[in-house]
Design an enzyme around this catalytic site. Structure first.
Site, mmCIF file in Angstrom:
data_model
loop_
_atom_site.group_PDB
_atom_site.id
_atom_site.type_symbol
_atom_site.label_atom_id
_atom_site.label_comp_id
_atom_site.label_asym_id
_atom_site.label_seq_id
_atom_site.Cartn_x
_atom_site.Cartn_y
_atom_site.Cartn_z
ATOM 1 N N LEU A 318 46.137 82.014 -70.976
ATOM 2 C CA LEU A 318 46.573 81.171 -69.873
ATOM 3 C C LEU A 318 45.670 79.971 -70.062
ATOM 4 C CD1 LEU A 318 46.654 83.913 -67.177
ATOM 5 C CD2 LEU A 318 48.704 82.555 -67.765
ATOM 6 N N ASP A 319 46.361 78.602 -69.867
ATOM 7 C CA ASP A 319 45.554 77.680 -69.431
ATOM 8 C C ASP A 319 44.980 77.597 -68.119
ATOM 9 O OD1 ASP A 319 44.501 74.867 -69.758
ATOM 10 O OD2 ASP A 319 46.288 74.223 -68.929
#
Lengths: 655, 71
Positions: A318-319
């Site tokens: 995940l960013d």
């Protein structure tokens, strides 16, 4: 006369023609049995059965012939040979039953399939056909697809929006579930974007049209979903290749069986039960329904292949900014170093030991910052004005509160992951991380480092600013964590995702603070785009199937390297839809585990269907060989298995 | 030009081949693609040589009803 005319025109229409054939053939079969049972008139029954077989067989034979002309042995060919063979050996009832059941099955199957096929198209037909356009104060109702760009459209409360556009005047809330799958209405003020097919609730608004007809976002989404449904899954491609050889193989096998056993009826029965009908439909029916259902919930899975991969995901990267957080950063802390202290410090080493003042900025509070803090904002603002980094905006906006005419830098250079070096007139400005300062020989004293660490642990992103080699101060920016981030992570874990990793360009402390609050247990901080890509490759090397969630623009390389790239909030941004394997129309994070879950359910559904299809054929084959299954019974069970597969696939509609 | 037809008659994926091959043989048709999943028939064709209505007629010939669709 009119009735006959109607029938004649309808016969030109193959669907209508098949309906008549089906009806006639069914009637003849019933009459035939009536004659036989009531008066024991078997000759009459046989005549009616032959008629029924010929009537129902006409259309099957036509399609078989079309296939042969294209050098293909299709299912219709198997049925045709069986039916003709049945008539030849005097099994009239069997032939009639086989052709009738086949036609009835096809009718039921296409009706059921079309219900699924049309779910999405109904959405577009729900968009109103006309729009009320305003011309110099006069209202005119015109076809929605003829609305030109820039034309003003009046939208009344409780009506559907006919075009894409931006609100010019008025306030309202709009139910955008047709486009985003999000049931909660969205507030709209002048300047906001509205989409065709969405439902205006309570306000009267005027909208400046941007797109109409087949160019609207809704039409584009539907087209995308259809392309996704048409994209064949690897399983489907395999089965279709298999069926292409399987069908002629069945013909050969039956001929061989005839020479071995010399039993013509058994041979014909083999042809009937050998139809791969259930098998060839097993995958597409699940995929159409699965992708269609996902699309209705605002998740666009870009095709069968992606769906099969998504079902096998075991790690999610995940960013942080814009994914776990809202991506709307706000300046919260201004820490200015006292210039007189700096002047008194040891300038020779560039080491400063300032005392500092810490200002916290409230959300709406009227701030009155002292000159030194304003000056810090001024120089930072100039440097950041050239940048498109998401963290630049709050800095520039805050500076512009005090300096309405903030100048542009004369020269500007951004070093991704570190900061900005800018020149304005004779001054040199440097804004960025501690490392970035030290690269330029600007030392940061322990006292300031401690303060930076403290802020970062509270989840702030911290940047330093220096003017002509002298540190001016530090700025803390906070990006609120999305409320559903924690639930998303928990659901991913519940769905069997083994590794959940945050990849961020931000510093370790800030990243860890966000990770702790959302439940992410692995953090890779200070990542440049190429590091993110490396991290994905590393996970893949360890044997994980990796999904990368990002905004589709900054994370494009990592998303492309991942097995599945998931883009958030893709409505209206074509690039995100283009690059992602799964595009989520909303900002709702729980759609991520939901999309993976839907993929898994669909893949399971395909497997169930293949099992049903193969088990039926195997059981029928055994039945034929031990003599308990005959042509009509075989066809009935075969058609039932096709229907069972379709109904099982359609179950996904409620998943 | 490109014409999109939609058919509700496709009950099994093998129908696709017959329609596709038939359309591709027509003079003036550059490329025809038939999608079983959605029932969409995409035809790239020379408008002067073969019209939309003739395409519908051709699909009918193979045994399937279809209609011209905007997309």
């Amino acid at each position: 006369m009119k009735v006959i005319n109607n029938i004649l025109t309808n016969i030109r229409n193959p669907s209508q023609r098949r309906n008549y054939l089906l009806l006639a053939s069914g009637t003849f079969i019933l009459l035939g049995w009536g004659l036989a049972l009531a008066w024991n008139w078997n000759r009459g029954r046989d005549a009616l059965m032959i008629a029924a077989a010929l009537i129902a067989g006409y259309d099957i034979l036509l399609r078989a012939w079309q296939g042969l002309k294209n050098k293909q042995a299709n299912i219709e060919l198997l049925v045709s040979i069986a039916a003709i063979g049945g008539l030849a050996i005097g099994e009239y009832w069997e032939s009639a039953a086989v052709t009738f059941l086949f036609l009835l099955g096809a009718w039921l199957e296409s009706r059921t399939l079309n219900r699924t096929r049309n779910t999405l198209r109904e959405l577009i037909s729900l968009a109103p056909a006309t729009a009320i356009v305003l011309n110099n104060g006069t209202q005119e109702e015109i076809p929605a697809k003829n609305v030109d760009r820039e034309q003003l459209v009046l939208i009344k409360p409780g009506s559907k929006i006919p075009v894409d556009g931006t609100v010019k005047s008025g306030y309202t809330s709009i139910d955008e579930s047709a486009v985003t799958g999000e049931p909660l209405p969205v507030e709209k003020a002048p300047g906001a974007e509205v989409f065709a097919g969405t439902m205006n609730q309570n306000g009267l608004i005027k909208v400046r049209a941007t797109r109409a007809g087949t160019d609207t976002t809704l039409a584009k989404i539907i087209r995308r979903v259809e392309e996704a449904q048409e994209d064949k899954a690897p399983t489907q491609r395999f089965i279709e290749r298999f069926a292409r050889w399987y069908t002629p193989a069945i013909v050969v096998l039956s001929v061989a069986a005839f020479f071995i056993w010399g039993n013509l009826e058994l041979t014909l029965t083999l042809l009937v039960i050998g139809c791969p009908g259930a098998l060839v439909i097993s995958t597409p029916v699940s995929i159409i329904t699965g992708i269609g259902r996902a699309a209705k919930k605002g998740m666009l899975i870009k095709g069968g292949e992606h769906l099969e991969t998504a079902a096998k995901i075991s790690a999610v990267a995940l960013d942080k900014t814009g994914t776990l957080t809202e991506g709307k950063p706000r300046l919260t802390d201004v820490i200015s170093f006292h210039p007189e202290q700096i002047a008194a410090g040891n300038m020779a080493d560039n080491i400063i030991s300032p005392t500092y003042t810490h200002f916290m900025l409230g959300e709406n509070a009227e701030e009155n910052l002292p000159e030194e803090a304003k000056e810090l904002l001024y120089w930072t603002g100039i440097a950041e004005k050239g940048s498109e980094h998401p963290l630049s905006k709050p800095l520039v906006e805050e500076a512009q509160k005090y300096y309405a005419r903030l100048p542009e830098p004369d020269h500007f250079e951004a070093v991704p992951g570190f900061g900005i070096q800018a020149e304005y007139k004779t001054d040199s400005i440097r804004v960025g991380t501690v490392d970035f300062m030290e690269q330029a020989g600007i030392s940061v004293c322990p006292e300031v480092r401690d303060k930076i660490t403290e802020l970062a642990r509270e989840g702030r992103t911290v940047v330093l600013a220096a003017l002509n080699g002298v540190l001016l101060g530090t700025l803390g920016i906070s990006d609120p964590i999305r409320p559903d981030a924690g639930e998303m992570v928990a659901r991913l874990r519940a769905n069997g995702i083994k590794r959940i990793v945050m990849l961020t360009g931000d510093n370790e402390d800030t990243a860890k603070a966000v990770a702790a609050e959302t439940g992410v247990d692995e953090v890779r901080a200070r990542m440049l785009p190429e590091n993110k890509l490396e991290a994905i490759r590393q996970l893949q090397k360890e044997g994980y199937k990796v999904a990368m969630v990002g905004d589709g623009i900054n994370d494009a390389p990592a998303m492309a390297a991942a097995d599945i790239g998931i883009a958030m909030g893709a409505t209206g941004t074509d690039t995100a839809i283009e690059t992602a394997d799964i595009a989520l129309m909303t900002e709702d994070l729980t759609r991520i585990p939901e999309a993976l879950r839907m993929s898994k359910l669909t893949l399971q559904n395909i497997s169930q269907n293949i099992v049903i299809a193969l088990a039926t054929v195997t059981a029928l084959l055994a039945g034929v060989l031990n003599g308990s299954v005959h042509m009509s019974g075989g066809m009935l069970i075969h058609e039932l298995s096709v229907m069972l597969v379709i109904i099982n696939g359609i179950r996904l509609k409620w998943a | 030009m490109k014409t999109i037809l939609r058919s509700n008659d496709m009950s099994c994926p093998t129908c696709v081949d017959s329609i596709e091959t038939y359309l591709n043989k027509i003079d003036g048709v550059q490329k025809a693609t038939v999608h079983f999943s959605t029932g969409r028939i995409e035809v790239e064709h020379d408008d002067g040589k073969v019209s939309e209505q003739e395409l519908v007629e051709a699909v009918r010939e193979v045994g399937y009803e279809s209609e011209v669709s905007a997309f």
